[in-house]
Every structure is written in C-alpha cells, then in structure tokens.
Motif scaffolding. Structure first.
Motif, PDB file in Angstrom:
ATOM      1  N   LEU A 177     -68.647  35.413   9.786  1.00  0.00           N
ATOM      2  CA  LEU A 177     -68.665  34.536  10.954  1.00  0.00           C
ATOM      3  C   LEU A 177     -68.129  33.159  10.585  1.00  0.00           C
ATOM      4  CD1 LEU A 177     -71.982  35.473  12.778  1.00  0.00           C
ATOM      5  CD2 LEU A 177     -69.637  35.914  13.501  1.00  0.00           C
ATOM      6  N   ILE A 178     -68.105  32.854   9.294  1.00  0.00           N
ATOM      7  CA  ILE A 178     -67.465  31.646   8.780  1.00  0.00           C
ATOM      8  C   ILE A 178     -66.374  32.119   7.829  1.00  0.00           C
ATOM      9  CG2 ILE A 178     -67.716  29.518   7.449  1.00  0.00           C
ATOM     10  CD1 ILE A 178     -70.689  29.514   8.154  1.00  0.00           C
ATOM     11  N   ASP A 179     -65.143  31.718   8.113  1.00  0.00           N
ATOM     12  CA  ASP A 179     -64.014  32.095   7.263  1.00  0.00           C
ATOM     13  C   ASP A 179     -63.040  30.915   7.238  1.00  0.00           C
ATOM     14  OD1 ASP A 179     -61.711  33.101   6.097  1.00  0.00           O
ATOM     15  OD2 ASP A 179     -61.792  35.011   7.177  1.00  0.00           O
ATOM     16  N   ASP A 180     -63.096  30.128   6.155  1.00  0.00           N
ATOM     17  CA  ASP A 180     -62.266  28.931   6.072  1.00  0.00           C
ATOM     18  C   ASP A 180     -60.773  29.245   6.101  1.00  0.00           C
ATOM     19  OD1 ASP A 180     -64.438  27.266   6.129  1.00  0.00           O
ATOM     20  OD2 ASP A 180     -64.276  26.601   4.043  1.00  0.00           O
ATOM     21  N   ALA A 181     -60.364  30.371   5.526  1.00  0.00           N
ATOM     22  CA  ALA A 181     -58.940  30.725   5.527  1.00  0.00           C
ATOM     23  C   ALA A 181     -58.458  30.996   6.952  1.00  0.00           C
ATOM     24  CB  ALA A 181     -58.697  31.949   4.643  1.00  0.00           C
ATOM     25  N   GLU A 182     -59.231  31.772   7.691  1.00  0.00           N
ATOM     26  CA  GLU A 182     -58.861  32.065   9.082  1.00  0.00           C
ATOM     27  C   GLU A 182     -58.920  30.794   9.930  1.00  0.00           C
ATOM     28  OE1 GLU A 182     -60.424  34.729  12.837  1.00  0.00           O
ATOM     29  OE2 GLU A 182     -60.939  35.380  10.817  1.00  0.00           O
ATOM     30  N   PHE A 183     -59.948  29.975   9.707  1.00  0.00           N
ATOM     31  CA  PHE A 183     -60.075  28.705  10.423  1.00  0.00           C
ATOM     32  C   PHE A 183     -58.818  27.856  10.199  1.00  0.00           C
ATOM     33  CE2 PHE A 183     -61.013  24.181  10.255  1.00  0.00           C
ATOM     34  CZ  PHE A 183     -61.477  23.953  11.536  1.00  0.00           C
ATOM     35  N   ALA A 184     -58.385  27.762   8.941  1.00  0.00           N
ATOM     36  CA  ALA A 184     -57.213  26.947   8.618  1.00  0.00           C
ATOM     37  C   ALA A 184     -55.964  27.486   9.314  1.00  0.00           C
ATOM     38  CB  ALA A 184     -57.003  26.901   7.104  1.00  0.00           C
ATOM     39  N   GLN A 185     -55.790  28.810   9.318  1.00  0.00           N
ATOM     40  CA  GLN A 185     -54.638  29.419   9.987  1.00  0.00           C
ATOM     41  C   GLN A 185     -54.636  29.077  11.486  1.00  0.00           C
ATOM     42  OE1 GLN A 185     -52.078  31.338   8.730  1.00  0.00           O
ATOM     43  NE2 GLN A 185     -52.846  31.184   6.645  1.00  0.00           N
ATOM     44  N   LEU A 186     -55.794  29.248  12.126  1.00  0.00           N
ATOM     45  CA  LEU A 186     -55.910  28.961  13.561  1.00  0.00           C
ATOM     46  C   LEU A 186     -55.675  27.482  13.848  1.00  0.00           C
ATOM     47  CD1 LEU A 186     -59.093  31.072  14.413  1.00  0.00           C
ATOM     48  CD2 LEU A 186     -56.763  31.494  15.225  1.00  0.00           C
ATOM     49  N   TRP A 187     -56.257  26.632  13.019  1.00  0.00           N
ATOM     50  CA  TRP A 187     -56.152  25.178  13.210  1.00  0.00           C
ATOM     51  C   TRP A 187     -54.680  24.744  13.141  1.00  0.00           C
ATOM     52  CZ3 TRP A 187     -59.472  21.645  14.874  1.00  0.00           C
ATOM     53  CH2 TRP A 187     -59.124  20.301  14.741  1.00  0.00           C
TER      54      TRP A 187
ATOM     55  N   ALA B  70     -47.005  17.496  12.378  1.00  0.00           N
ATOM     56  CA  ALA B  70     -46.250  17.955  11.217  1.00  0.00           C
ATOM     57  C   ALA B  70     -47.219  18.372  10.115  1.00  0.00           C
ATOM     58  CB  ALA B  70     -45.340  16.840  10.721  1.00  0.00           C
ATOM     59  N   ARG B  71     -46.677  19.009   9.094  1.00  0.00           N
ATOM     60  CA  ARG B  71     -47.506  19.497   7.989  1.00  0.00           C
ATOM     61  C   ARG B  71     -48.316  18.384   7.331  1.00  0.00           C
ATOM     62  NH1 ARG B  71     -42.699  23.248   6.321  1.00  0.00           N
ATOM     63  NH2 ARG B  71     -41.839  21.200   5.981  1.00  0.00           N
ATOM     64  N   GLY B  72     -47.750  17.180   7.221  1.00  0.00           N
ATOM     65  CA  GLY B  72     -48.476  16.068   6.583  1.00  0.00           C
ATOM     66  C   GLY B  72     -49.777  15.749   7.304  1.00  0.00           C
ATOM     67  N   ALA B  73     -49.711  15.633   8.611  1.00  0.00           N
ATOM     68  CA  ALA B  73     -50.908  15.328   9.403  1.00  0.00           C
ATOM     69  C   ALA B  73     -51.885  16.501   9.371  1.00  0.00           C
ATOM     70  CB  ALA B  73     -50.522  15.004  10.846  1.00  0.00           C
ATOM     71  N   LEU B  74     -51.361  17.715   9.446  1.00  0.00           N
ATOM     72  CA  LEU B  74     -52.226  18.897   9.433  1.00  0.00           C
ATOM     73  C   LEU B  74     -52.947  19.028   8.092  1.00  0.00           C
ATOM     74  CD1 LEU B  74     -49.808  21.330  11.249  1.00  0.00           C
ATOM     75  CD2 LEU B  74     -51.974  20.445  12.139  1.00  0.00           C
ATOM     76  N   LYS B  75     -52.259  18.711   7.023  1.00  0.00           N
ATOM     77  CA  LYS B  75     -52.865  18.784   5.688  1.00  0.00           C
ATOM     78  C   LYS B  75     -54.034  17.798   5.591  1.00  0.00           C
ATOM     79  CE  LYS B  75     -51.518  18.872   0.857  1.00  0.00           C
ATOM     80  NZ  LYS B  75     -50.386  18.852  -0.072  1.00  0.00           N
TER      81      LYS B  75
ATOM     82  N   LEU C 111     -56.145  27.022   0.376  1.00  0.00           N
ATOM     83  CA  LEU C 111     -56.211  27.628   1.716  1.00  0.00           C
ATOM     84  C   LEU C 111     -55.363  26.826   2.701  1.00  0.00           C
ATOM     85  CD1 LEU C 111     -60.013  28.535   2.049  1.00  0.00           C
ATOM     86  CD2 LEU C 111     -58.106  30.040   1.450  1.00  0.00           C
ATOM     87  N   ALA C 112     -55.377  25.508   2.553  1.00  0.00           N
ATOM     88  CA  ALA C 112     -54.569  24.643   3.413  1.00  0.00           C
ATOM     89  C   ALA C 112     -53.086  24.947   3.211  1.00  0.00           C
ATOM     90  CB  ALA C 112     -54.860  23.177   3.129  1.00  0.00           C
ATOM     91  N   GLU C 113     -52.662  25.092   1.959  1.00  0.00           N
ATOM     92  CA  GLU C 113     -51.249  25.388   1.673  1.00  0.00           C
ATOM     93  C   GLU C 113     -50.831  26.722   2.286  1.00  0.00           C
ATOM     94  OE1 GLU C 113     -48.916  23.387   0.576  1.00  0.00           O
ATOM     95  OE2 GLU C 113     -50.453  21.841   0.380  1.00  0.00           O
ATOM     96  N   GLU C 114     -51.701  27.731   2.180  1.00  0.00           N
ATOM     97  CA  GLU C 114     -51.395  29.033   2.790  1.00  0.00           C
ATOM     98  C   GLU C 114     -51.217  28.894   4.302  1.00  0.00           C
ATOM     99  OE1 GLU C 114     -54.279  32.078   1.865  1.00  0.00           O
ATOM    100  OE2 GLU C 114     -54.204  31.573  -0.273  1.00  0.00           O
ATOM    101  N   ALA C 115     -52.106  28.144   4.923  1.00  0.00           N
ATOM    102  CA  ALA C 115     -52.038  27.964   6.376  1.00  0.00           C
ATOM    103  C   ALA C 115     -50.795  27.163   6.767  1.00  0.00           C
ATOM    104  CB  ALA C 115     -53.299  27.273   6.877  1.00  0.00           C
ATOM    105  N   LEU C 116     -50.467  26.149   5.981  1.00  0.00           N
ATOM    106  CA  LEU C 116     -49.311  25.303   6.301  1.00  0.00           C
ATOM    107  C   LEU C 116     -47.988  26.041   6.100  1.00  0.00           C
ATOM    108  CD1 LEU C 116     -50.623  22.004   4.725  1.00  0.00           C
ATOM    109  CD2 LEU C 116     -50.297  22.454   7.160  1.00  0.00           C
ATOM    110  N   ALA C 117     -48.010  27.107   5.304  1.00  0.00           N
ATOM    111  CA  ALA C 117     -46.793  27.872   5.039  1.00  0.00           C
ATOM    112  C   ALA C 117     -46.248  28.548   6.302  1.00  0.00           C
ATOM    113  CB  ALA C 117     -47.055  28.922   3.961  1.00  0.00           C
ATOM    114  N   GLN C 118     -47.089  28.680   7.333  1.00  0.00           N
ATOM    115  CA  GLN C 118     -46.601  29.306   8.562  1.00  0.00           C
ATOM    116  C   GLN C 118     -45.681  28.387   9.364  1.00  0.00           C
ATOM    117  OE1 GLN C 118     -49.891  30.293  11.305  1.00  0.00           O
ATOM    118  NE2 GLN C 118     -51.158  28.883  10.148  1.00  0.00           N
ATOM    119  N   ILE C 119     -45.568  27.114   8.951  1.00  0.00           N
ATOM    120  CA  ILE C 119     -44.665  26.179   9.626  1.00  0.00           C
ATOM    121  C   ILE C 119     -43.460  25.960   8.717  1.00  0.00           C
ATOM    122  CG2 ILE C 119     -44.368  23.858  10.552  1.00  0.00           C
ATOM    123  CD1 ILE C 119     -47.378  23.752  10.943  1.00  0.00           C
TER     124      ILE C 119
END
Length: 176
Positions: A62-72, A83-88, A100-108
C-alpha cells in the motif's frame, strides 16, 4: 497559528491509531513513506510503532515509493510542465531515494522536456508583441527564460528554446 497536534488518547492503541492515520492519508492521494512518517510524527505516534506500521504497509504494497515517484513525475510533468530539475527537488522533499527518483525521471526524455518548454512559451506568444524591436525581444526573453527556470528548466536549454521560438515568430511575421 497552527494548533498543536493532538496527543494520543491514553487508552488508545497506538498501532491502530497509526494505521487509521495512514489509511486516511492514502485515501486522499498516494504518499511516500517519508510523508506518512512525518504525518505520524505530527500526531505523536511513537517512532517504533510508526516504523512497524509503515513496514507492514510497505509489505502489503500500500506504500510503494518507486510507484509513487513514477506517478508523481508523470503527473507533474504533464499537468504542471515541470522539468526534471524541479521534479528531482520535489521528489527529494518527499523523501524519495535518489536512485528511485532517477528511475522515475528517466521517463522524461530531453525531447519531451524541450517540447514542454516550447509549449509553455508558445502559450505566452501574442501577435501584438513587437519582437523585431530589440528592447521588446530582450524583455520577453528574460521573462520567458525566468518562467522556465521557475519550472526547473536548465538556463541554456531555456535560452535555446526561447531564442528559436522568437526566431520562428519573426520569420512568420516577415513578408515573403
């Protein structure tokens, strides 16, 4: 003035109080483990109880930081054109681990970011602007680059996007 957090009832079970706080928080929107830990601390839930409750919520996914980061990242990039800078920065504030942040930011991609920046500036372009006038062009360049900087775009990319859009605008205004 913010009112102090309520003390736990002396006869309340801290674990059940913690579970209900976490469930209530997750009902509103996804949250990172760090955000939930902060909320429990605000409500004076003992740290060891909070830790075990959060561990259990992670265990049952019910808590998943990786999924949260992807959605965010997906949501904020689409809806706020960040942009990626602000999102990071935002992910760090929410306690998301750097990997986890880097993985999520890779989608942009760089291209997605450039397109998003160009779209933001295009919305500001108006036919009534006299971009052939150097002072006017400089004024709008500063404004638009500053707007992009606030959204986390890197300055050199922001200047490149703004410059190319101004050039496009000037070419379209020039009689053939």
């Amino acid at each position: 003035m913010k009112k102090p957090a309520p003390e736990l009832e002396p006869d309340a079970n801290p674990a059940s109080v913690a579970r209900s706080i976490v469930l209530r928080q997750l009902t509103n929107s996804p949250k990172s483990r760090h955000q939930l830990a902060q909320k429990l601390a605000e409500r004076n839930v003992p740290a060891d109880v909070a830790e075990s409750v959060l561990d259990r919520f992670v265990e049952i996914e019910l808590i998943d930081d990786a999924e949260f980061a992807q959605l965010w990242v997906r949501s904020r990039a689409q809806n706020r054109s960040l942009a990626r800078g602000a999102l990071k920065r935002e992910l760090a504030e929410k306690g998301i681990a750097p990997e986890l942040a880097e993985e999520a930011l890779a989608q942009i991609s760089d291209e997605d970011e450039r397109d998003s920046a160009a779209e933001l500036v295009r919305r500001k372009l108006r036919g009534s602007m006299n971009l052939a006038d150097r002072a006017e062009r400089d004024k709008y360049t500063r404004r638009w680059v500053a707007m992009l900087a606030r959204k986390g775009y890197n300055p050199s990319a922001a200047f490149a996007v703004v410059g190319s859009l101004i050039d496009e605008q000037l070419e379209s205004e020039t009689p053939q």
